[in-house]
Structure formats: C-alpha cells, structure tokens
Write an enzyme that holds these catalytic residues in place. Structure first.
Site, mmCIF file in Angstrom:
data_model
loop_
_atom_site.group_PDB
_atom_site.id
_atom_site.type_symbol
_atom_site.label_atom_id
_atom_site.label_comp_id
_atom_site.label_asym_id
_atom_site.label_seq_id
_atom_site.Cartn_x
_atom_site.Cartn_y
_atom_site.Cartn_z
ATOM 1 N N GLY A 92 -1.037 -5.317 12.715
ATOM 2 C CA GLY A 92 -2.294 -5.097 12.007
ATOM 3 C C GLY A 92 -2.518 -3.631 11.704
ATOM 4 O O GLY A 92 -1.585 -2.830 11.712
ATOM 5 N N GLY A 124 2.364 1.418 3.850
ATOM 6 C CA GLY A 124 3.720 1.150 4.354
ATOM 7 C C GLY A 124 3.906 -0.340 4.606
ATOM 8 O O GLY A 124 4.929 -0.925 4.226
ATOM 9 N N HIS A 125 2.899 -0.973 5.214
ATOM 10 C CA HIS A 125 2.995 -2.423 5.450
ATOM 11 C C HIS A 125 3.000 -3.176 4.107
ATOM 12 O O HIS A 125 3.721 -4.159 3.947
ATOM 13 C CB HIS A 125 1.799 -2.927 6.267
#
Ligand code: PAF
Length: 283
Positions: free
Chosen positions: A31, A36-37
C-alpha cells in the site's frame, strides 16, 4: 474493480478467469501507493488480460515493531489509484489469513545465500519475511506473471532464486525504477523526508551511483577505492551511508575485474528514512 478479503473469493475469481482462457498478472504491494507502484500496475496490464493487486502490510518483514506501527496506511487513496488504473481485483488479506498460526509458528521460506547480505544484514529477518509472504501470495493468487520493482534489486533477485529453486510456476518480471526529476528513486520512504532533505540532500545518492557507473564503464576496476570515495561523498552531503557496494549482479558476490554484469547497491540514512537505490549494467 472487485475488492476481496477472503481466499475463497480470490480463488473463485482467478480460477474463473483462467478457465475462460484469460491470463493473470499480479502486483503485490504494502500500500501507500506512489507513481512507482502505478508503473508496476501498468506493466502488469501489458503482460496479461487481468490484473490483481494485493495490499498487505506484512508484519513478518519488519525487523522493528515501531516501523510497522508507523507504516503509512492509506487504503482509501490506494483503492482510488487502483480503480483509476482499471485494476481488476484488489486482494486485502488480514494477518490472520496470511499467518493463521501466528508469526512464530508459521512455515517460512528463506534463500540462505542471499538473505543475510546487504539489506538483510542491516535488517535481520527482513528477507525471510519477504520471501515467505511472496510465496504465500503467489500460492494464493496463482498468477501467470508477477511484477516487482527493480528498485529493490536484492528483493527481486531473492524472489527469482526462490521461484527457480522451488520450481514455482510463475514468470517474475522486474520493472524499471521510477525517479523524481532530481534522480531520487521513488519510494514510500521519501515521505519521511523533510522538503529540504528530499530536494537538496537525497539526490546525491543517484548522482554518486551514476558517476561510479561511468567510472567503471570507463575502465576503472579499483572497486574498493570507488566504494570508499562514493560513501565519503554521500556522507559529506549529510547522509549516513549504510553500504555502497559494487557486486556481481547474478549472485551479489564481490565484483571481480572480469565480471561482465555488475550491480552497485547503496543504502543510506537521512533523517528518519533509510533510502536504498541501485544501478545494474553490463561492462
Ligand atoms: O516490495 C514490497 O512492497 C514488499 O516487500 C512485498 C514484495 C509486497 C512483500 O511484502
């Protein structure tokens, strides 16, 4: 986006996709999602018909309980980011689901050659926690492909070794590190930095990495000297270097002058944050 918390809901959905001939890509996260995620989710959607993301703050990979307590929990924002990216399924398991017998009594997975080096030396038990939870998540989701950031080079290498050693039936894909305009690698830990540290001090890490890579590419093979000079520059910029090491990229042994695939690994403390970064390349 469908959000599920139980193993049965997860399995029913993923098996239905597989039975319909659709491939599944998986992005495990803890989370507090940033760009980037998002790039990992984007990579996942290029690689398969359906995208599953998990958010699970894995207690087993925290060597320090205080870090676990203060780890940012931003579920509503994370869920909105994932919906906007057309994620198909969000899996939100609880610690009771992932560790039904408790952390001390669970079966674990460890990659002994690599788990005690570098970040594993600085954070004892961290990589046992990572490989154990990633193994469990891959067994639950049963994806065709799973995406991990290259920013966590050692983590990615350990996961590749685990998957090969245990004959796991999943393709592991590394996605390139996303950087801020200053060169600073994107990370949830950047949130712990003051504006001044983030803009003026932290970018030295990528500058020194890039310069050291250029020196190696130009023929310098005095790795010990390069490492010392690099750590000195990072420290002089106001950080505290944990390690700056030039290694063989395949097995993290000390780089030899005739190695062709190298990685430079760095970790440095700045304020409350421990920042990590790397560059890997052929010479
Ligand atoms: O890189 C991370 O965010 C975590 O280590 C992972 C792979 C999600 C396992 O908890």
């Amino acid at each position: 986006m469908k959000t599920v918390s139980t193993v049965s809901e997860l399995k029913i959905q993923v098996r239905a996709w597989h039975q319909a001939g659709q491939s599944v890509a998986f992005v495990p996260t803890m989370g507090n999602l940033h760009d980037g995620h998002s790039s990992l989710v984007q990579e996942a959607s290029k690689r398969a018909d359906k995208v599953v993301v998990s958010i699970f703050i894995n207690p087993m990979q925290f060597d320090n309980q205080e870090d676990l307590a203060i780890y940012p929990r931003t579920m509503e924002d994370d869920s909105n980011v994932l919906k906007a990216m057309n994620t198909d399924l969000l899996f939100l398991p609880t610690p009771d689901i992932m560790y039904p017998k408790g952390l001390d009594n669970t079966t674990f997975v460890e990659v002994p050659m690599l788990s005690g080096l570098f970040c594993g030396n600085s954070r004892p038990g961290h990589f046992r926690g990572v490989t154990t939870v990633v193994n469990k998540l891959l067994n639950l989701v049963e994806p065709d492909v799973a995406i991990f950031g290259e920013k966590d080079f050692q983590q990615l290498l350990l996961i590749r070794h685990m998957v090969a050693d245990l004959f796991m039936n999943v393709e592991i894909v590394g996605a390139p590190t996303l950087r801020e305009p200053s060169g600073l690698a994107m990370s949830s830990r950047n949130n712990y930095l003051s504006t001044e540290d983030r803009e003026d001090k932290a970018p030295i890490i990528y500058q020194v990495l890039s310069e050291t890579k250029a020196q190696i590419k130009a023929g310098d093979r005095d790795f010990a000297n390069l490492e010392l000079a690099a750590a000195k520059r990072i420290d002089e910029a106001g950080l505290n270097t944990d390690f700056f090491s030039i290694q063989n990229a395949a097995n993290l042994s000390d780089a030899q002058s005739d190695d062709t695939d190298l990685v430079i690994l760095v970790a440095a403390f700045l304020g409350k944050a421990r920042l990590i970064d790397n560059l890997f390349f052929e010479v």
